[in-house]
Design a protein around this motif. Sequence first.
Motif, PDB file in Angstrom:
ATOM      1  N   SER A 121      15.440  24.917  40.884  1.00 20.10           N
ATOM      2  CA  SER A 121      15.888  23.592  40.450  1.00 20.10           C
ATOM      3  C   SER A 121      14.828  22.877  39.617  1.00 20.10           C
ATOM      4  N   GLY A 122      13.600  23.384  39.588  1.00 19.27           N
ATOM      5  CA  GLY A 122      12.575  22.758  38.766  1.00 19.27           C
ATOM      6  C   GLY A 122      11.229  23.429  38.953  1.00 19.27           C
ATOM      7  N   ILE A 123      10.274  22.995  38.147  1.00 15.90           N
ATOM      8  CA  ILE A 123       8.925  23.565  38.200  1.00 15.90           C
ATOM      9  C   ILE A 123       7.906  22.432  38.209  1.00 15.90           C
ATOM     10  N   ILE A 124       6.945  22.536  39.127  1.00 15.37           N
ATOM     11  CA  ILE A 124       5.836  21.581  39.194  1.00 15.37           C
ATOM     12  C   ILE A 124       4.616  22.303  38.637  1.00 15.37           C
ATOM     13  N   THR A 125       3.962  21.694  37.665  1.00 18.45           N
ATOM     14  CA  THR A 125       2.732  22.307  37.157  1.00 18.45           C
ATOM     15  C   THR A 125       1.558  21.419  37.536  1.00 18.45           C
ATOM     16  N   ARG A 126       0.563  22.060  38.074  1.00 16.14           N
ATOM     17  CA  ARG A 126      -0.692  21.417  38.459  1.00 16.14           C
ATOM     18  C   ARG A 126      -1.809  22.243  37.834  1.00 16.14           C
ATOM     19  N   PRO A 127      -3.024  21.715  37.729  1.00 17.45           N
ATOM     20  CA  PRO A 127      -4.107  22.552  37.211  1.00 17.45           C
ATOM     21  C   PRO A 127      -4.221  23.846  38.032  1.00 17.45           C
ATOM     22  N   ALA A 128      -4.142  24.974  37.366  1.00 19.78           N
ATOM     23  CA  ALA A 128      -4.260  26.313  37.966  1.00 19.78           C
ATOM     24  C   ALA A 128      -3.165  26.631  38.987  1.00 19.78           C
ATOM     25  N   ARG A 129      -2.057  25.889  38.977  1.00 16.36           N
ATOM     26  CA  ARG A 129      -0.943  26.146  39.908  1.00 16.36           C
ATOM     27  C   ARG A 129       0.387  25.913  39.216  1.00 16.36           C
ATOM     28  N   THR A 130       1.313  26.803  39.476  1.00 22.23           N
ATOM     29  CA  THR A 130       2.698  26.594  39.070  1.00 22.23           C
ATOM     30  C   THR A 130       3.536  26.761  40.323  1.00 22.23           C
ATOM     31  N   ILE A 131       4.266  25.722  40.675  1.00 23.09           N
ATOM     32  CA  ILE A 131       5.058  25.726  41.912  1.00 23.09           C
ATOM     33  C   ILE A 131       6.528  25.647  41.524  1.00 23.09           C
ATOM     34  N   ILE A 132       7.292  26.618  41.978  1.00 20.78           N
ATOM     35  CA  ILE A 132       8.713  26.686  41.655  1.00 20.78           C
ATOM     36  C   ILE A 132       9.511  26.005  42.764  1.00 20.78           C
ATOM     37  N   ILE A 133      10.294  25.006  42.375  1.00 20.15           N
ATOM     38  CA  ILE A 133      11.135  24.308  43.349  1.00 20.15           C
ATOM     39  C   ILE A 133      12.457  25.054  43.465  1.00 20.15           C
ATOM     40  N   LEU A 134      12.757  25.477  44.684  1.00 17.24           N
ATOM     41  CA  LEU A 134      13.995  26.209  44.938  1.00 17.24           C
ATOM     42  C   LEU A 134      15.094  25.255  45.373  1.00 17.24           C
ATOM     43  N   ASN A 135      16.303  25.612  45.076  1.00 11.78           N
ATOM     44  CA  ASN A 135      17.459  24.892  45.573  1.00 11.78           C
ATOM     45  C   ASN A 135      17.965  25.671  46.788  1.00 11.78           C
ATOM     46  N   ALA A 136      17.732  25.139  47.978  1.00  7.66           N
ATOM     47  CA  ALA A 136      18.071  25.850  49.215  1.00  7.66           C
ATOM     48  C   ALA A 136      19.539  26.259  49.250  1.00  7.66           C
ATOM     49  N   ARG A 137      20.405  25.412  48.743  1.00  5.91           N
ATOM     50  CA  ARG A 137      21.839  25.701  48.816  1.00  5.91           C
ATOM     51  C   ARG A 137      22.242  26.867  47.932  1.00  5.91           C
ATOM     52  N   ARG A 138      21.379  27.241  46.971  1.00  5.95           N
ATOM     53  CA  ARG A 138      21.718  28.359  46.085  1.00  5.95           C
ATOM     54  C   ARG A 138      21.050  29.668  46.480  1.00  5.95           C
ATOM     55  N   LEU A 139      20.244  29.650  47.542  1.00  2.62           N
ATOM     56  CA  LEU A 139      19.578  30.880  47.956  1.00  2.62           C
ATOM     57  C   LEU A 139      20.568  31.921  48.461  1.00  2.62           C
ATOM     58  N   LEU A 140      21.702  31.450  48.919  1.00  9.59           N
ATOM     59  CA  LEU A 140      22.765  32.344  49.379  1.00  9.59           C
ATOM     60  C   LEU A 140      24.013  32.076  48.565  1.00  9.59           C
ATOM     61  N   SER A 141      24.713  33.120  48.182  1.00  9.61           N
ATOM     62  CA  SER A 141      25.969  32.945  47.457  1.00  9.61           C
ATOM     63  C   SER A 141      27.031  32.410  48.416  1.00  9.61           C
ATOM     64  N   SER A 142      28.115  31.932  47.868  1.00  5.88           N
ATOM     65  CA  SER A 142      29.184  31.406  48.728  1.00  5.88           C
ATOM     66  C   SER A 142      29.726  32.506  49.636  1.00  5.88           C
ATOM     67  N   THR A 143      29.772  33.736  49.141  1.00  3.00           N
ATOM     68  CA  THR A 143      30.237  34.865  49.960  1.00  3.00           C
ATOM     69  C   THR A 143      29.279  35.098  51.128  1.00  3.00           C
ATOM     70  N   GLU A 144      27.976  35.064  50.834  1.00  4.35           N
ATOM     71  CA  GLU A 144      26.975  35.265  51.886  1.00  4.35           C
ATOM     72  C   GLU A 144      27.026  34.125  52.905  1.00  4.35           C
ATOM     73  N   ARG A 145      27.211  32.909  52.422  1.00  5.35           N
ATOM     74  CA  ARG A 145      27.289  31.775  53.352  1.00  5.35           C
ATOM     75  C   ARG A 145      28.516  31.889  54.252  1.00  5.35           C
ATOM     76  N   MET A 146      29.609  32.390  53.696  1.00 10.91           N
ATOM     77  CA  MET A 146      30.807  32.592  54.520  1.00 10.91           C
ATOM     78  C   MET A 146      30.541  33.666  55.560  1.00 10.91           C
ATOM     79  N   ALA A 147      29.808  34.724  55.179  1.00 15.45           N
ATOM     80  CA  ALA A 147      29.479  35.796  56.138  1.00 15.45           C
ATOM     81  C   ALA A 147      28.626  35.250  57.274  1.00 15.45           C
ATOM     82  N   LEU A 148      27.794  34.258  56.982  1.00 19.61           N
ATOM     83  CA  LEU A 148      26.924  33.675  58.017  1.00 19.61           C
ATOM     84  C   LEU A 148      27.613  32.583  58.826  1.00 19.61           C
TER      85      LEU A 148
END
Length: 154
Positions: A121-148
């Motif tokens: 969902s976005g990227i945070i850049t800091r000196p000597a660091r790149t932090i990737i912001i994940l969207n928790a709701r997209r880590l699993l597909s709708s099919t996978e979420r239904m399986a769970l």
Amino acid sequence: MIGADDIQVVIFRVGSQEFALDILQVERILRYVVPSPLPKAPAFLEGVVQYDGGAVPVVDLRKRFELEAPITEETRLMVLDMDDQRVGVLVDEVREVIRVDSTTITAPGPVIRGLAAAYISGIITRPARTIIILNARRLLSSTERMALAGIGDA
């Protein structure tokens, strides 16, 4: 001073990369416990752990991102609140909680496409660091979420 555009994120490591999730998506951070395996479970599912009076399905983000997944002293289980269900995700290490001015978060560039772009969902850049912001709701597909969906009710 806290600005109106500030968000708090939990920074964690998967492999050598730092990632972050909005703190509002993270319900709890637990020490690693071995999940109870489930018969005929999808490949991405490690099993379930007992949490707050129920069973929470556990997904190993290291395997999800096709990385080595050794269990170490620093391995943590983050319990995420994904709307109507809880899911645990295994990460290599939880590093810190930081406050970020949301106006400093950049959108993923055109180089990031396909499956990876869906998670980010976005990227945070800091000196000597790149932090990737994940969207928790997209880590699993709708099919996978239904399986769970039925697992936590067991």
